[in-house]
Design an enzyme around this catalytic site. Structure first.
Site, mmCIF file in Angstrom:
data_model
loop_
_atom_site.group_PDB
_atom_site.id
_atom_site.type_symbol
_atom_site.label_atom_id
_atom_site.label_comp_id
_atom_site.label_asym_id
_atom_site.label_seq_id
_atom_site.Cartn_x
_atom_site.Cartn_y
_atom_site.Cartn_z
ATOM 1 N N GLN A 102 0.877 -1.219 0.085
ATOM 2 C CA GLN A 102 0.104 -0.104 0.015
ATOM 3 C C GLN A 102 0.876 1.254 0.021
ATOM 4 O OE1 GLN A 102 -3.487 -0.516 2.958
ATOM 5 N NE2 GLN A 102 -1.991 -1.775 3.691
ATOM 6 N N ASP A 105 6.238 4.556 -1.417
ATOM 7 C CA ASP A 105 7.437 5.231 -1.375
ATOM 8 C C ASP A 105 8.601 4.453 -1.944
ATOM 9 O OD1 ASP A 105 7.140 3.765 2.045
ATOM 10 O OD2 ASP A 105 7.805 2.765 0.124
ATOM 11 N N HIS A 120 -1.254 1.696 -4.385
ATOM 12 C CA HIS A 120 -1.733 2.943 -4.549
ATOM 13 C C HIS A 120 -0.633 3.941 -5.069
ATOM 14 C CE1 HIS A 120 -3.710 1.615 -0.486
ATOM 15 N NE2 HIS A 120 -4.420 1.388 -1.344
ATOM 16 N N CYS A 131 -5.421 14.372 -18.380
ATOM 17 C CA CYS A 131 -5.283 13.116 -19.362
ATOM 18 C C CYS A 131 -4.618 11.862 -18.864
ATOM 19 C CB CYS A 131 -4.599 13.462 -20.560
ATOM 20 S SG CYS A 131 -2.765 13.991 -20.253
ATOM 21 N N CYS A 149 0.959 19.672 -17.534
ATOM 22 C CA CYS A 149 1.106 18.595 -18.363
ATOM 23 C C CYS A 149 1.229 19.104 -19.863
ATOM 24 C CB CYS A 149 0.205 17.525 -18.351
ATOM 25 S SG CYS A 149 -0.064 16.386 -19.823
ATOM 26 N N CYS A 151 -0.667 18.593 -22.055
ATOM 27 C CA CYS A 151 -1.718 18.876 -22.569
ATOM 28 C C CYS A 151 -2.592 20.272 -21.947
ATOM 29 C CB CYS A 151 -2.814 17.657 -22.330
ATOM 30 S SG CYS A 151 -3.547 17.704 -20.518
ATOM 31 N N THR A 189 0.241 -3.016 8.716
ATOM 32 C CA THR A 189 -0.905 -2.394 8.161
ATOM 33 C C THR A 189 -2.171 -2.558 9.066
ATOM 34 O OG1 THR A 189 -2.581 -2.067 6.363
ATOM 35 C CG2 THR A 189 -1.641 -4.318 6.930
ATOM 36 N N ALA A 232 8.341 -5.056 11.983
ATOM 37 C CA ALA A 232 8.833 -5.485 10.810
ATOM 38 C C ALA A 232 10.380 -5.529 10.780
ATOM 39 C CB ALA A 232 8.292 -4.588 9.785
HETATM 40 C C1 BV8 Z 1 -11.730 3.338 -3.716
HETATM 41 C C2 BV8 Z 1 -1.978 6.784 -1.461
HETATM 42 C C3 BV8 Z 1 -13.757 3.578 -4.587
HETATM 43 C C4 BV8 Z 1 -2.004 8.163 -1.162
HETATM 44 C C5 BV8 Z 1 -3.497 5.886 0.003
HETATM 45 C C6 BV8 Z 1 -14.752 -0.276 0.811
HETATM 46 C C7 BV8 Z 1 -14.377 -0.649 -0.499
HETATM 47 C C8 BV8 Z 1 -13.954 0.373 -1.197
HETATM 48 C C9 BV8 Z 1 -13.575 1.545 -0.537
HETATM 49 C C10 BV8 Z 1 -13.892 1.866 0.549
HETATM 50 C C11 BV8 Z 1 -14.508 0.911 1.535
HETATM 51 N N1 BV8 Z 1 -14.707 1.548 2.786
HETATM 52 C C12 BV8 Z 1 -14.141 2.887 2.657
HETATM 53 C C13 BV8 Z 1 -13.694 2.789 1.425
HETATM 54 C C14 BV8 Z 1 -13.307 4.315 1.280
HETATM 55 C C15 BV8 Z 1 -11.612 4.483 1.388
HETATM 56 C C16 BV8 Z 1 -11.120 3.907 2.550
HETATM 57 O O1 BV8 Z 1 -10.690 2.728 2.779
HETATM 58 N N2 BV8 Z 1 -11.235 4.823 3.639
HETATM 59 C C17 BV8 Z 1 -10.574 4.362 4.920
HETATM 60 C C18 BV8 Z 1 -9.890 5.464 5.681
HETATM 61 C C19 BV8 Z 1 -11.819 3.817 5.807
HETATM 62 N N3 BV8 Z 1 -10.764 3.841 0.120
HETATM 63 C C20 BV8 Z 1 -10.697 4.513 -0.994
HETATM 64 O O2 BV8 Z 1 -10.866 5.566 -1.159
HETATM 65 C C21 BV8 Z 1 -9.799 3.597 -2.059
HETATM 66 N N4 BV8 Z 1 -10.491 3.905 -3.182
HETATM 67 O O3 BV8 Z 1 -11.869 2.353 -3.241
HETATM 68 O O4 BV8 Z 1 -12.404 4.266 -4.220
HETATM 69 C C22 BV8 Z 1 -14.144 3.454 -5.937
HETATM 70 C C23 BV8 Z 1 -14.497 2.607 -6.775
HETATM 71 C C24 BV8 Z 1 -14.672 2.601 -7.906
HETATM 72 C C25 BV8 Z 1 -14.547 4.060 -8.512
HETATM 73 C C26 BV8 Z 1 -14.163 5.107 -7.892
HETATM 74 C C27 BV8 Z 1 -14.001 4.996 -6.566
HETATM 75 C C28 BV8 Z 1 -8.714 4.297 -2.334
HETATM 76 C C29 BV8 Z 1 -7.699 4.006 -0.921
HETATM 77 C C30 BV8 Z 1 -6.251 4.516 -1.310
HETATM 78 C C31 BV8 Z 1 -5.798 5.743 -0.705
HETATM 79 N N5 BV8 Z 1 -4.481 5.941 -0.925
HETATM 80 N N6 BV8 Z 1 -2.272 6.194 -0.237
HETATM 81 C C32 BV8 Z 1 -0.892 8.976 -0.481
HETATM 82 O O5 BV8 Z 1 -0.167 8.058 0.074
HETATM 83 O O6 BV8 Z 1 -0.855 10.292 -0.392
HETATM 84 S S1 BV8 Z 1 -3.921 4.812 1.405
HETATM 85 C C33 BV8 Z 1 -2.696 5.214 2.757
HETATM 86 O O7 BV8 Z 1 -3.418 4.650 3.906
HETATM 87 C C34 BV8 Z 1 -1.490 4.657 2.419
HETATM 88 O O8 BV8 Z 1 -1.431 4.050 1.236
HETATM 89 C C35 BV8 Z 1 -1.249 3.911 3.681
HETATM 90 O O9 BV8 Z 1 -0.363 2.846 3.550
HETATM 91 C C36 BV8 Z 1 -2.600 3.189 3.740
HETATM 92 C C37 BV8 Z 1 -3.323 2.331 4.597
HETATM 93 O O10 BV8 Z 1 -2.789 2.696 5.918
HETATM 94 P P1 BV8 Z 1 -1.588 1.579 6.512
HETATM 95 O O11 BV8 Z 1 -0.623 1.151 5.456
HETATM 96 O O12 BV8 Z 1 -2.425 0.565 7.335
HETATM 97 O O13 BV8 Z 1 -0.945 2.553 7.501
HETATM 98 P P2 BV8 Z 1 -1.456 3.143 9.168
HETATM 99 O O14 BV8 Z 1 -0.843 4.197 9.257
HETATM 100 O O15 BV8 Z 1 -3.062 3.130 8.965
HETATM 101 O O16 BV8 Z 1 -1.026 2.108 9.942
HETATM 102 C C38 BV8 Z 1 0.206 1.580 10.001
HETATM 103 C C39 BV8 Z 1 0.353 0.084 10.947
HETATM 104 O O17 BV8 Z 1 1.629 -0.137 11.028
HETATM 105 C C40 BV8 Z 1 -0.242 0.423 12.290
HETATM 106 O O18 BV8 Z 1 -1.291 -0.759 12.286
HETATM 107 C C41 BV8 Z 1 0.794 0.104 13.261
HETATM 108 O O19 BV8 Z 1 0.636 -0.424 14.248
HETATM 109 C C42 BV8 Z 1 1.647 -0.608 12.575
HETATM 110 N N7 BV8 Z 1 3.159 -0.411 12.934
HETATM 111 C C43 BV8 Z 1 3.749 0.786 13.118
HETATM 112 N N8 BV8 Z 1 4.973 0.536 13.416
HETATM 113 C C44 BV8 Z 1 5.345 -0.625 12.821
HETATM 114 C C45 BV8 Z 1 4.190 -1.309 12.511
HETATM 115 N N9 BV8 Z 1 4.050 -2.682 11.858
HETATM 116 C C46 BV8 Z 1 5.188 -3.232 11.828
HETATM 117 N N10 BV8 Z 1 6.542 -2.558 12.052
HETATM 118 C C47 BV8 Z 1 6.657 -1.439 12.697
HETATM 119 N N11 BV8 Z 1 7.641 -0.810 12.994
HETATM 120 ZN ZN ZN Z 2 -2.439 15.635 -19.815
#
Ligand code: BV8
Ligand code: ZN
Length: 253
Positions: A102, A105, A120, A131, A149, A151, A189, A232
């Site tokens: 996900q 980076d 992602h 575009c 862009c 365009c 995650t 990790a």
């Molecule tokens: C979509 C890029 C629909 C941007 C990111 C059900 C189905 C479909 C969609 C949804 C749904 N329910 C809700 C939704 C909407 C939404 C969503 O999921 N919202 C959440 C907040 C509820 N989903 C979307 O909008 C997705 N799009 O489905 O659109 C659609 C369909 C058709 C047509 C049009 C639209 C798009 C989601 C992608 C968003 N973009 N990133 C950017 O980076 O700027 S997501 C972003 O969050 C990052 O990629 C990140 O990786 C990701 C998830 O978070 P985590 O990776 O889990 O990170 P987090 O900080 O939350 O947790 C860290 C974990 O690590 C913790 O548990 C911690 O304990 C642990 N940890 C800490 N240190 C360590 C560790 N573990 C191991 N070792 C360590 N040292």
């Molecule tokens: Zn363009």
């Protein structure tokens, strides 16, 4: 769900044909890349969902570009850690292996992982908001003027924003891998963001062994056969060592 100690790990991975790993921001955290839900100072007054979305970009493209430029600078200043390197070595020791991330980076590829699905997108890519054309310009730095862009459309980082659909081909490959693996490892995650979080559910439904590596529990801990509570960077090298000793045993057989 059983809490296990590392020596049981060999038992879990033995005879696994296809290992799938889903990684999240937690694995990058140990390299110094702030997680999405941790506090990271400068930007902690915003929730990621408030900035990583089209509405925020159209309302204030300069603010959103400043956030991404800050994140690009952080990512350029860090490097992969032992956990990333361990996943690259597990890939080389597994009959079949798919790393689904996900994270945007690029740290897994820098660590040597090859079979990487970036669900992602990638923060270092620029994408045209009109575009969709993608370009990569290592020299580019946002300094206040919104890049355009050829365009004429506005360029934005080549990542998937909240409310945007994931790249269809990448998501399809991830779903196929999750549905055909016999070991699914979720690492770093919170299992909150969908559809990425549904991949573990698919693997679980198909009967794969589920291993979760996270210092905290998540909504998916209840589906895990094993939860390894730790970081990790601490646990993945132990896992890689178990793969190495199993590999040398079978090679020696
Ligand atoms: C979509 C890029 C629909 C941007 C990111 C059900 C189905 C479909 C969609 C949804 C749904 N329910 C809700 C939704 C909407 C939404 C969503 O999921 N919202 C959440 C907040 C509820 N989903 C979307 O909008 C997705 N799009 O489905 O659109 C659609 C369909 C058709 C047509 C049009 C639209 C798009 C989601 C992608 C968003 N973009 N990133 C950017 O980076 O700027 S997501 C972003 O969050 C990052 O990629 C990140 O990786 C990701 C998830 O978070 P985590 O990776 O889990 O990170 P987090 O900080 O939350 O947790 C860290 C974990 O690590 C913790 O548990 C911690 O304990 C642990 N940890 C800490 N240190 C360590 C560790 N573990 C191991 N070792 C360590 N040292
Ligand atoms: Zn363009």
């Amino acid at each position: 769900m059983q809490a296990i100690i590392p020596c049981d790990i060999a038992y879990i991975i033995k005879n696994k044909e296809h290992t799938v790993v889903l990684s999240g921001a937690g694995i990058s955290a140990e390299s110094g890349v702030p997680t999405f839900r941790g506090t990271d100072g400068l930007w902690s007054k915003y929730r990621p969902e408030e900035l990583a979305c089209e509405q925020a970009f159209l309302a204030d493209p300069e603010l959103v570009w400043s956030w991404y430029q800050y994140r690009r600078d952080v990512i350029k200043s860090v490097k992969p850690h032992a956990g990333h390197l361990a996943l690259a070595s597990i890939e080389s020791l597994s009959p079949q292996f798919t790393l689904i991330t996900q994270n945007v980076d690029g740290l897994h590829v820098r660590a040597g992982s090859r079979r990487v699905l970036e669900l992602h997108g990638n923060i270092m890519v620029n994408k045209c908001h009109s575009c969709g054309e993608e370009t990569r310009d290592e020299e580019f730095r946002f300094a206040g003027e919104i890049p355009k862009c050829r365009c004429g459309g506005m360029l934005r980082p080549g990542v998937v924003w909240f409310g945007e659909s994931l790249p269809v081909d990448v998501l399809e490959q991830a779903i196929t891998a999750a549905g055909s693996c016999d070991l699914f490892i979720s690492v770093g995650t919170s299992s909150i963001v969908y559809p990425a979080a549904s991949l573990l559910e698919i693997a679980h439904e198909k009967g794969a062994v589920i291993l979760e590596i996270n210092p905290e529990t998540t909504p998916h801990t209840r589906l895990a056969d094993y939860h390894l509570s730790g970081s990790a960077g601490q646990i993945l090298p132990v896992l890689a060592d178990a793969y190495k000793s199993l590999h040398s045993q079978t090679a020696g057989d």
